[in-house]
Design an enzyme around this catalytic site. Sequence first.
Site, PDB file in Angstrom:
ATOM      1  N   GLY A 158       0.896  -1.395  -0.096  1.00 38.34           N
ATOM      2  CA  GLY A 158      -0.024   0.175   0.037  1.00 38.34           C
ATOM      3  C   GLY A 158       1.041   1.167   0.062  1.00 38.34           C
ATOM      4  O   GLY A 158       1.880   1.301  -0.559  1.00 38.34           O
ATOM      5  N   ARG A 159       0.272   2.282   0.717  1.00 38.04           N
ATOM      6  CA  ARG A 159       1.041   3.844   0.581  1.00 38.04           C
ATOM      7  C   ARG A 159       2.565   3.486   1.219  1.00 38.04           C
ATOM      8  O   ARG A 159       3.414   4.004   0.584  1.00 38.04           O
ATOM      9  CB  ARG A 159       0.121   4.703   1.222  1.00 38.04           C
ATOM     10  CG  ARG A 159      -0.924   5.326   0.503  1.00 38.04           C
ATOM     11  CD  ARG A 159      -1.737   6.363   1.029  1.00 38.04           C
ATOM     12  NE  ARG A 159      -2.255   5.723   2.307  1.00 38.04           N
ATOM     13  CZ  ARG A 159      -3.604   5.427   2.331  1.00 38.04           C
ATOM     14  NH1 ARG A 159      -4.473   5.826   1.424  1.00 38.04           N
ATOM     15  NH2 ARG A 159      -4.056   4.684   3.271  1.00 38.04           N
ATOM     16  N   ILE A 160       2.488   3.019   2.537  1.00 41.70           N
ATOM     17  CA  ILE A 160       3.790   2.972   3.093  1.00 41.70           C
ATOM     18  C   ILE A 160       4.693   1.870   2.441  1.00 41.70           C
ATOM     19  O   ILE A 160       5.878   2.252   2.368  1.00 41.70           O
ATOM     20  CB  ILE A 160       3.371   2.723   4.648  1.00 41.70           C
ATOM     21  CG1 ILE A 160       2.622   3.735   5.171  1.00 41.70           C
ATOM     22  CG2 ILE A 160       4.814   2.614   5.435  1.00 41.70           C
ATOM     23  CD1 ILE A 160       2.075   3.372   6.654  1.00 41.70           C
ATOM     24  N   THR A 239       6.841  -2.145  11.133  1.00 42.61           N
ATOM     25  CA  THR A 239       6.469  -1.186  11.699  1.00 42.61           C
ATOM     26  C   THR A 239       4.615  -1.032  11.308  1.00 42.61           C
ATOM     27  O   THR A 239       4.074  -0.055  11.145  1.00 42.61           O
ATOM     28  CB  THR A 239       6.823   0.294  10.669  1.00 42.61           C
ATOM     29  OG1 THR A 239       6.903  -0.091   9.297  1.00 42.61           O
ATOM     30  CG2 THR A 239       8.312   0.440  11.008  1.00 42.61           C
ATOM     31  N   SER A 240       4.144  -2.378  11.253  1.00 40.26           N
ATOM     32  CA  SER A 240       2.695  -2.504  11.007  1.00 40.26           C
ATOM     33  C   SER A 240       1.824  -2.656  12.253  1.00 40.26           C
ATOM     34  O   SER A 240       1.502  -1.419  12.965  1.00 40.26           O
ATOM     35  CB  SER A 240       2.319  -3.460  10.050  1.00 40.26           C
ATOM     36  OG  SER A 240       2.836  -4.817  10.546  1.00 40.26           O
ATOM     37  N   ARG A 241       1.543  -3.775  12.773  1.00 38.70           N
ATOM     38  CA  ARG A 241       1.207  -4.161  14.106  1.00 38.70           C
ATOM     39  C   ARG A 241       1.848  -5.254  14.687  1.00 38.70           C
ATOM     40  O   ARG A 241       2.165  -6.136  14.066  1.00 38.70           O
ATOM     41  CB  ARG A 241      -0.435  -4.057  14.023  1.00 38.70           C
ATOM     42  CG  ARG A 241      -1.213  -2.914  13.582  1.00 38.70           C
ATOM     43  CD  ARG A 241      -1.111  -1.911  14.704  1.00 38.70           C
ATOM     44  NE  ARG A 241      -2.057  -0.764  14.540  1.00 38.70           N
ATOM     45  CZ  ARG A 241      -2.041   0.385  14.162  1.00 38.70           C
ATOM     46  NH1 ARG A 241      -0.407   0.550  13.874  1.00 38.70           N
ATOM     47  NH2 ARG A 241      -2.461   1.476  14.017  1.00 38.70           N
ATOM     48  N   GLU A 270       1.887  -4.739  23.439  1.00 41.21           N
ATOM     49  CA  GLU A 270       2.572  -3.311  23.195  1.00 41.21           C
ATOM     50  C   GLU A 270       1.823  -2.469  24.432  1.00 41.21           C
ATOM     51  O   GLU A 270       0.548  -2.630  24.700  1.00 41.21           O
ATOM     52  CB  GLU A 270       2.258  -3.077  21.809  1.00 41.21           C
ATOM     53  CG  GLU A 270       2.773  -1.563  21.567  1.00 41.21           C
ATOM     54  CD  GLU A 270       2.627  -1.234  20.323  1.00 41.21           C
ATOM     55  OE1 GLU A 270       2.763  -2.125  19.318  1.00 41.21           O
ATOM     56  OE2 GLU A 270       2.088   0.130  19.927  1.00 41.21           O
ATOM     57  N   HIS A 289       6.703   2.501  19.176  1.00 37.73           N
ATOM     58  CA  HIS A 289       5.685   2.814  17.938  1.00 37.73           C
ATOM     59  C   HIS A 289       5.773   4.195  17.930  1.00 37.73           C
ATOM     60  O   HIS A 289       4.515   4.942  18.242  1.00 37.73           O
ATOM     61  CB  HIS A 289       4.299   2.346  18.809  1.00 37.73           C
ATOM     62  CG  HIS A 289       3.276   2.373  17.614  1.00 37.73           C
ATOM     63  ND1 HIS A 289       2.563   1.153  17.902  1.00 37.73           N
ATOM     64  CD2 HIS A 289       2.929   2.730  16.693  1.00 37.73           C
ATOM     65  CE1 HIS A 289       1.313   1.295  16.880  1.00 37.73           C
ATOM     66  NE2 HIS A 289       1.919   2.200  15.818  1.00 37.73           N
ATOM     67  N   ALA A 291       6.793   5.532  14.730  1.00 38.88           N
ATOM     68  CA  ALA A 291       6.919   5.578  13.346  1.00 38.88           C
ATOM     69  C   ALA A 291       6.550   6.939  12.562  1.00 38.88           C
ATOM     70  O   ALA A 291       7.128   7.494  11.685  1.00 38.88           O
ATOM     71  CB  ALA A 291       6.273   4.373  12.709  1.00 38.88           C
TER      72      ALA A 291
HETATM   73  C1  DGY Z   1      -1.033   4.500  12.820  1.00 34.49           C
HETATM   74  O1  DGY Z   1      -1.342   5.788  12.301  1.00 34.49           O
HETATM   75  O2  DGY Z   1      -1.719   3.532  12.459  1.00 34.49           O
HETATM   76  C2  DGY Z   1       0.442   4.212  13.534  1.00 34.49           C
HETATM   77  O3  DGY Z   1       0.546   3.119  14.208  1.00 34.49           O
HETATM   78  C3  DGY Z   1       0.648   5.546  14.483  1.00 34.49           C
HETATM   79  O4  DGY Z   1       0.530   6.517  13.647  1.00 34.49           O
END
Ligand code: DGY
Length: 328
Positions: A158-160, A239-241, A270, A289, A291
């Site tokens: 996706g975007r990221i 960096t997702s979940r 978390e 967390h 990012a």
């Molecule tokens: C989100 O936006 O989902 C990030 O985990 C926190 O910015």
Amino acid sequence: MKPRPRVFVTRVIPDAGLDRVREACDLDLWEDDMPPARDELLRRVAGVDGLLSLLTDRVDDELLDAAGPQLKVVSNFAVGFDNIDVPALTKRRLPAGNTPGVLTETTADLAFALLMAAARRIPESVDYVREGRWKTWGPMLLMGVDIHGATLGIVGFGRIGREMARRGRGFGMNVIYHDVHPATPGEEAELGARRVEMDELLRDSDFVSLHVNLTEETNHLIDADALRAMKPTAVLVNTSRGPVVDAGALETALRDGEIFAAGLDVTDPEPLPVDHPLVAMPNCVVVPHIASATRVTRDRMAAMAAANLLAGMRGERLPTPINPEVYE
Ligand code: DGY
């Protein structure tokens, strides 16, 4: 005079959003650094017209019942919305909003920073100096893995994920990706990325970076089998979940040398307790967390969350709805 709408904002967010809410609403703001406890949250939402929530607040049937039928909108200060039971809102024809787009590059920057930190053992090296262990230049000292020329496997395009691809290309990496929705040939050419199946991605990547939403399908997507399928020199970046990775399996893989290192912005649980084994592992770089945590990006997220909240309370379509089906 018409009474101002009542809103509950579950944490202090930047003024770029909070000021707009304050101007237009009767604001109840949770000012503590820690999120409101569940019973407090349920109490504070009673009778509100709008809720500005964070990813630490579970928004579900129980909360919506506690809020009452006058609730018009839930605006989440995050792009991810796994804390929200979307069907529970949709069945009440209640719109929810998130903050897509504004944190894309910032999040990819941090993902790449984790990739580099884990590959080149930056935190370990900093500790080495701080602890006074740096006595001479060492030919065998703190050797990492190369980034340039390596294969970057992106899970979730996706975007990221796509911004991560751009960063990888900038560092001379070969980029492959896996996503159930393939990019178009034009997009693949523009990003210099090739779609592969998941098993091929795990087998061929030197770096695996996760950019999927948390769903039933992606929960423990990276489990013991997936980790075993990766190269012993590979680095995993998340960096997702947190729950996308099986933390127990990751611990084993890092300890037994099944993979080289990991860089985690998100964890399960978390926050990660300080005595959790992953915290002490030298080949695991964990950050809390952060990012999207730059001033500019958090301002944009706040402005967007406020815009969704205010639009919902005016009965207008949210600028960025999570459940646009409520408008059908
Ligand atoms: C989100 O936006 O989902 C990030 O985990 C926190 O910015």
